[in-house]
Write a protein that holds these residues in place. Structure first.
Motif, PDB file in Angstrom:
ATOM      1  N   SER A 170       0.848  -1.196   0.000  1.00  0.00           N
ATOM      2  CA  SER A 170       0.000   0.000   0.000  1.00  0.00           C
ATOM      3  C   SER A 170       0.880   1.241   0.000  1.00  0.00           C
ATOM      4  CB  SER A 170      -0.945   0.012   1.205  1.00  0.00           C
ATOM      5  OG  SER A 170      -0.221   0.178   2.396  1.00  0.00           O
ATOM      6  N   ASP A 171       0.256   2.362  -0.326  1.00  0.00           N
ATOM      7  CA  ASP A 171       0.995   3.622  -0.309  1.00  0.00           C
ATOM      8  C   ASP A 171       1.147   4.110   1.132  1.00  0.00           C
ATOM      9  OD1 ASP A 171      -1.484   6.209  -0.975  1.00  0.00           O
ATOM     10  OD2 ASP A 171      -1.656   4.378   0.179  1.00  0.00           O
ATOM     11  N   SER A 184      -4.191   4.169   1.471  1.00  0.00           N
ATOM     12  CA  SER A 184      -5.435   4.333   0.725  1.00  0.00           C
ATOM     13  C   SER A 184      -5.388   3.647  -0.635  1.00  0.00           C
ATOM     14  CB  SER A 184      -5.767   5.814   0.556  1.00  0.00           C
ATOM     15  OG  SER A 184      -4.686   6.496  -0.051  1.00  0.00           O
ATOM     16  N   LEU A 185      -4.198   3.476  -1.188  1.00  0.00           N
ATOM     17  CA  LEU A 185      -4.040   2.784  -2.464  1.00  0.00           C
ATOM     18  C   LEU A 185      -3.360   1.443  -2.229  1.00  0.00           C
ATOM     19  CD1 LEU A 185      -2.790   5.687  -4.767  1.00  0.00           C
ATOM     20  CD2 LEU A 185      -5.137   4.851  -4.474  1.00  0.00           C
ATOM     21  N   ARG A 243     -10.459   3.139  -0.331  1.00  0.00           N
ATOM     22  CA  ARG A 243     -11.415   4.004   0.372  1.00  0.00           C
ATOM     23  C   ARG A 243     -12.734   4.113  -0.374  1.00  0.00           C
ATOM     24  NH1 ARG A 243      -7.722   9.151   0.202  1.00  0.00           N
ATOM     25  NH2 ARG A 243      -7.732   8.333  -1.897  1.00  0.00           N
ATOM     26  N   GLN A 244     -12.729   3.849  -1.668  1.00  0.00           N
ATOM     27  CA  GLN A 244     -13.922   4.014  -2.493  1.00  0.00           C
ATOM     28  C   GLN A 244     -14.836   2.805  -2.399  1.00  0.00           C
ATOM     29  OE1 GLN A 244     -12.516   4.689  -6.462  1.00  0.00           O
ATOM     30  NE2 GLN A 244     -11.939   6.807  -6.048  1.00  0.00           N
ATOM     31  N   ASN A 245     -16.138   3.059  -2.446  1.00  0.00           N
ATOM     32  CA  ASN A 245     -17.107   1.967  -2.461  1.00  0.00           C
ATOM     33  C   ASN A 245     -17.183   1.318  -3.831  1.00  0.00           C
ATOM     34  OD1 ASN A 245     -17.795   2.265   0.209  1.00  0.00           O
ATOM     35  ND2 ASN A 245     -19.419   3.743  -0.208  1.00  0.00           N
ATOM     36  N   ASN A 246     -17.123   2.116  -4.867  1.00  0.00           N
ATOM     37  CA  ASN A 246     -17.201   1.620  -6.248  1.00  0.00           C
ATOM     38  C   ASN A 246     -15.789   1.439  -6.771  1.00  0.00           C
ATOM     39  OD1 ASN A 246     -18.979   0.711  -8.065  1.00  0.00           O
ATOM     40  ND2 ASN A 246     -19.608   2.707  -8.840  1.00  0.00           N
ATOM     41  N   LYS A 247     -15.093   0.450  -6.251  1.00  0.00           N
ATOM     42  CA  LYS A 247     -13.676   0.265  -6.559  1.00  0.00           C
ATOM     43  C   LYS A 247     -13.467  -0.372  -7.921  1.00  0.00           C
ATOM     44  CE  LYS A 247     -12.793  -0.728  -1.740  1.00  0.00           C
ATOM     45  NZ  LYS A 247     -13.603  -1.596  -0.948  1.00  0.00           N
ATOM     46  N   THR A 248     -12.382   0.025  -8.565  1.00  0.00           N
ATOM     47  CA  THR A 248     -11.946  -0.625  -9.793  1.00  0.00           C
ATOM     48  C   THR A 248     -10.429  -0.522  -9.862  1.00  0.00           C
ATOM     49  OG1 THR A 248     -12.216  -0.755 -12.177  1.00  0.00           O
ATOM     50  CG2 THR A 248     -12.232   1.444 -11.224  1.00  0.00           C
ATOM     51  N   ILE A 302       0.390   8.804 -11.050  1.00  0.00           N
ATOM     52  CA  ILE A 302      -0.872   8.945 -10.315  1.00  0.00           C
ATOM     53  C   ILE A 302      -0.758  10.059  -9.307  1.00  0.00           C
ATOM     54  CG2 ILE A 302      -1.532   6.542 -10.611  1.00  0.00           C
ATOM     55  CD1 ILE A 302      -0.555   6.056  -7.752  1.00  0.00           C
ATOM     56  N   LYS A 303      -1.889  10.628  -8.971  1.00  0.00           N
ATOM     57  CA  LYS A 303      -1.963  11.693  -7.966  1.00  0.00           C
ATOM     58  C   LYS A 303      -2.514  11.075  -6.696  1.00  0.00           C
ATOM     59  CE  LYS A 303      -2.808  15.122 -11.515  1.00  0.00           C
ATOM     60  NZ  LYS A 303      -3.774  16.016 -12.112  1.00  0.00           N
ATOM     61  N   ALA A 304      -1.731  11.116  -5.617  1.00  0.00           N
ATOM     62  CA  ALA A 304      -2.187  10.517  -4.355  1.00  0.00           C
ATOM     63  C   ALA A 304      -2.890  11.537  -3.507  1.00  0.00           C
ATOM     64  CB  ALA A 304      -1.006   9.935  -3.596  1.00  0.00           C
TER      65      ALA A 304
END
Length: 164
Positions: free
Chosen positions: A120-121, A125-126, A143-148, A162-164
């Motif tokens: 993880s970061d 969160s990632l 952290r997101q409910n609709n993860k992909t 990527i932007k953290a």
């Protein structure tokens, strides 16, 4: 002492006293998940007997999977690996404090076999998965409910910032 022989399993230290062993082969791919207390000496210098805590079985049998323990969230993640020689795109997690059931995350876009690396970061969160064999890196925002899953590298895609 292991309760039975397990080959090509995944193991991760939870703390200085406990190791979690998940999946592997016992003839075929397994769904085993156990925590082994490492033997220690008590205050009198007498060796204490180790014990095994059986965790719920993982959803998908596998061997050669990547494993990661996030100390902040107390989650164990197991991902990728093989079943019948095929690279898997499945990742599951277990909250060690609750230890009720393994929760499946959305499938990764690519398969990851031969012990992929999971981490993880800094902010936890990632979640990332990478493998030299699959020549790719993916990440998901837990952290997101609709993860992909998002491809960071691989599948004919250049390195993406990527932007953290």
């Amino acid at each position: 002492q292991l309760t039975h022989a397990i080959y090509q399993c995944s193991a991760v230290l939870l703390d200085q006293d406990n190791v979690c062993v998940v999946a592997g082969r016992h003839g075929t791919a397994t769904k085993y998940a156990q925590i082994y207390a490492l033997q220690q000496d008590d205050d009198d210098g007498v060796e204490e007997k180790s014990h095994v805590t059986h965790l719920p079985a993982i959803n998908g049998a596998r061997y050669g999977a990547g494993i990661y323990y996030d100390e902040i969230s107390s989650h164990i993640y197991i991902g990728g690996g093989c079943q019948f020689g095929v690279a898997l795109n499945e990742i599951e997690c277990l909250d060690v404090n609750k230890a009720q059931r393994w929760k499946r995350l959305p499938p990764t876009k690519m398969g990851y076999d031969y012990y992929p690396t999971i981490w993880s970061d800094f902010n936890h969160s990632l979640l990332y998965i990478a493998s030299v064999h699959s020549n790719s890196i993916e990440y998901i925002d837990v952290r997101q409910n609709n993860k992909t899953w998002n491809v960071l590298y691989g599948a004919d895609q250049a390195v993406v910032k990527i932007k953290a």
